[in-house]
Design a protein around this motif. Sequence first.
Motif, PDB file in Angstrom:
ATOM      1  N   ARG A 197      44.219  63.839  41.260  1.00  0.00           N
ATOM      2  CA  ARG A 197      43.892  63.177  39.990  1.00  0.00           C
ATOM      3  C   ARG A 197      43.850  61.654  40.104  1.00  0.00           C
ATOM      4  N   LYS A 198      44.046  61.156  41.305  1.00  0.00           N
ATOM      5  CA  LYS A 198      44.038  59.708  41.530  1.00  0.00           C
ATOM      6  C   LYS A 198      42.832  59.341  42.385  1.00  0.00           C
ATOM      7  N   ALA A 199      42.007  58.408  41.896  1.00  0.00           N
ATOM      8  CA  ALA A 199      40.822  57.980  42.653  1.00  0.00           C
ATOM      9  C   ALA A 199      41.247  57.236  43.915  1.00  0.00           C
ATOM     10  N   ARG A 200      40.546  57.489  45.007  1.00  0.00           N
ATOM     11  CA  ARG A 200      40.833  56.785  46.261  1.00  0.00           C
ATOM     12  C   ARG A 200      40.331  55.341  46.173  1.00  0.00           C
ATOM     13  N   PRO A 201      41.029  54.398  46.807  1.00  0.00           N
ATOM     14  CA  PRO A 201      40.636  52.990  46.688  1.00  0.00           C
ATOM     15  C   PRO A 201      39.334  52.681  47.429  1.00  0.00           C
ATOM     16  N   ILE A 202      38.615  51.671  46.938  1.00  0.00           N
ATOM     17  CA  ILE A 202      37.355  51.238  47.555  1.00  0.00           C
ATOM     18  C   ILE A 202      37.406  49.746  47.800  1.00  0.00           C
ATOM     19  N   GLY A 203      36.422  49.252  48.555  1.00  0.00           N
ATOM     20  CA  GLY A 203      36.321  47.813  48.757  1.00  0.00           C
ATOM     21  C   GLY A 203      35.675  47.142  47.563  1.00  0.00           C
ATOM     22  N   GLU A 204      34.448  47.560  47.248  1.00  0.00           N
ATOM     23  CA  GLU A 204      33.706  46.948  46.138  1.00  0.00           C
ATOM     24  C   GLU A 204      32.673  47.937  45.615  1.00  0.00           C
ATOM     25  N   ARG A 205      32.520  47.981  44.310  1.00  0.00           N
ATOM     26  CA  ARG A 205      31.489  48.821  43.698  1.00  0.00           C
ATOM     27  C   ARG A 205      30.175  48.038  43.708  1.00  0.00           C
ATOM     28  N   GLY A 228      24.745  57.441  43.999  1.00  0.00           N
ATOM     29  CA  GLY A 228      25.892  56.836  43.333  1.00  0.00           C
ATOM     30  C   GLY A 228      25.812  56.961  41.828  1.00  0.00           C
ATOM     31  N   GLY A 229      24.826  57.688  41.336  1.00  0.00           N
ATOM     32  CA  GLY A 229      24.628  57.832  39.901  1.00  0.00           C
ATOM     33  C   GLY A 229      25.194  59.136  39.364  1.00  0.00           C
ATOM     34  N   TYR A 320      34.976  61.807  52.102  1.00  0.00           N
ATOM     35  CA  TYR A 320      33.805  61.663  52.970  1.00  0.00           C
ATOM     36  C   TYR A 320      33.012  60.399  52.638  1.00  0.00           C
ATOM     37  N   ARG A 321      33.026  59.994  51.386  1.00  0.00           N
ATOM     38  CA  ARG A 321      32.400  58.703  51.034  1.00  0.00           C
ATOM     39  C   ARG A 321      33.072  57.566  51.785  1.00  0.00           C
ATOM     40  N   ASP A 322      34.410  57.629  51.914  1.00  0.00           N
ATOM     41  CA  ASP A 322      35.141  56.568  52.603  1.00  0.00           C
ATOM     42  C   ASP A 322      34.775  56.468  54.074  1.00  0.00           C
ATOM     43  N   TYR A 374      28.178  53.862  44.010  1.00  0.00           N
ATOM     44  CA  TYR A 374      27.734  53.379  45.318  1.00  0.00           C
ATOM     45  C   TYR A 374      28.678  52.243  45.678  1.00  0.00           C
ATOM     46  N   VAL A 375      29.396  52.366  46.791  1.00  0.00           N
ATOM     47  CA  VAL A 375      30.488  51.437  47.065  1.00  0.00           C
ATOM     48  C   VAL A 375      30.452  50.918  48.493  1.00  0.00           C
ATOM     49  N   THR A 376      31.155  49.810  48.664  1.00  0.00           N
ATOM     50  CA  THR A 376      31.556  49.367  50.002  1.00  0.00           C
ATOM     51  C   THR A 376      32.961  49.899  50.225  1.00  0.00           C
ATOM     52  N   THR A 377      33.178  50.616  51.308  1.00  0.00           N
ATOM     53  CA  THR A 377      34.474  51.242  51.554  1.00  0.00           C
ATOM     54  C   THR A 377      35.468  50.230  52.125  1.00  0.00           C
ATOM     55  N   LEU A 378      36.702  50.662  52.298  1.00  0.00           N
ATOM     56  CA  LEU A 378      37.730  49.772  52.844  1.00  0.00           C
ATOM     57  C   LEU A 378      37.401  49.319  54.252  1.00  0.00           C
TER      58      LEU A 378
END
Length: 589
Positions: A197-205, A228-229, A320-322, A374-378
């Motif tokens: 239930r917790k979203a994984r962290p990202i670098g930037e949206r 990303g839509g 897998y997005r990460d 659509y993100v930039t990952t860590l």
Amino acid sequence: MKHNEGSIIYINGPVVKGTNMGHFKMREMVLVGEDKLIAEVIGLNGDVGTIQVYEETEGVSLGETIYGLETPLSLNLGPGLIGNIFDGIGRPLNKIAEMSGDFMPLGIGLLSLDFEKKWHVVMKVSVGDIVISGQIFAEVIETGLVTHKVMIPPGVEGVVTFAESTGDYTLKDILLKIQDKNEIITDVKMYQEWPVRKARPIGERMRISKPLITGQRVIDTFFPIAKGGTAAIPGGFGTGKTMTQHQLAKWSDADIIIYIGCGERGNEMTDVLEEFPKLIDPKSGKAIMERTVLIANTSNMPVAAREASIYTGITMAEYYRDMGYHVAIMADSTSRWAEALREISGRLEEMPAEEGYPAYLSYRLAEFYERAGYVTTLNGSEGSITIIGAVSPAGGDFSEPVTENTKRYVNAFLALDRKLAYARHYPAINWLTSYSGYIKMLSEWYSDNVADDAIEHRNKIMGLLQEESKLLDIVQLVGEDVLPDSQRLILEIARIVKTGILQQNAFHKDDSFVPLEKQYKMLKVVWHLYVRANECAEKDIPMSRLRDVELFEKIVKMKYNIPNDNLEGLKDLIAETDAYYDALLAQYN
């Protein structure tokens, strides 16, 4: 295993109330009764707690013990997810079938990945390297289509003090030891544990700027979905929601597909489980399951597991997005998930809102769809999650709460029409009630990658379809014969658009998937036909001469007769159109 203990004082289906629960925490995983049923704390009021049970509660009695696990509902994320079939809380159904046959026993536990299987790990870091959260430190060939990129868990960074060499390891083996600035050493394995239930962290949206290419003309050309839509596919029974999602799963240019059956009928989920393993990925020629995860829940499974299923799916997608993959989620259908919310809310005796759904339905839908993007990952790579949710409004009534609230949070609305479906027009997406909010965002991409006037041609053809809708109202009252030839021409061209472009054959080798270049050139052929025919109509040439049966039929069948890898025939159609109308103008001049 047990840390805190409570005892059951009240049972109501999947909802259990217990006392002596002052030391438990909200969303803590617990085991209920002697069968050790998996459950989750969803409410605390002093010493009394409310528990959501993910298994059948038949046979559980008052006074049985509740054991706290001091951890939220979490998934083990690592090699072995792709190609697997899970239930709503991430337990592998194939593994359980091997252990216990066709029926899942109670209290089997929260099984997950195979911790005994050895994977060949190619290490990317060594002792002395400084690593950061999300950094890829090893690679594993998970399937023939997916390379699993093993990452440093979020919140872990520092200096590598121990690193295994390239070789074969199980998920239990320690691959790295990392010492942070406080000299605390963290063991890193091949898998991560993450609360669903917790979203994984990202670098930037990032700004949405690329389409999810599906090869379906009515979607790519008229109502595009962005990478990303978010998109909704609402439709009544038999309108083709599952079939449309099958096409998107098979043909879309996503790297990973996660298909969530969140409460559909058992026979429909069975069809998915039987059909998906047979599908071939057209781009690689390998089984589509080599890039797919299936999460199977049916309407007769415990409602609590159905409610958790979409969080299980979105957590796998974020993982897998990460790694830098583009993931597409097919949720079929969110209406059944919302019905699970309604049932649990009723057993909690909460005040109902519209049609009995809980007042927080809108919030929960928003919570799910906002995890797309659509993100930039860590680790600095680009990845995306595209969510495509089917909605099953009762009787096809789009004004019901789930459809209405879904419309608030999705940017593409692909409304399926019962009349089109019953007329065997597939995909049965109604071009008048559907919309996409991504057209403006993606216009630059279409201009750079398809044609400068690609969106312009799309808008012109949509204008014809909307004009046809108005004219059909007049035709129903007074008949087509009273219309001037210029308006009767619009009706004819609209028929070509509907039959030759919007309708698509999923079983034809050249029509099942259509590249964007061909989609654009088909639009161009139809618009050119309209322009030339209208030019003659303005010269008062009768409709009987404007409509050349042979030419119109060729244009309708260009989707079949012109192969995707050789589009020269489309130029020939334009030349043939010019030749016919030039001769017609010369004759009447």
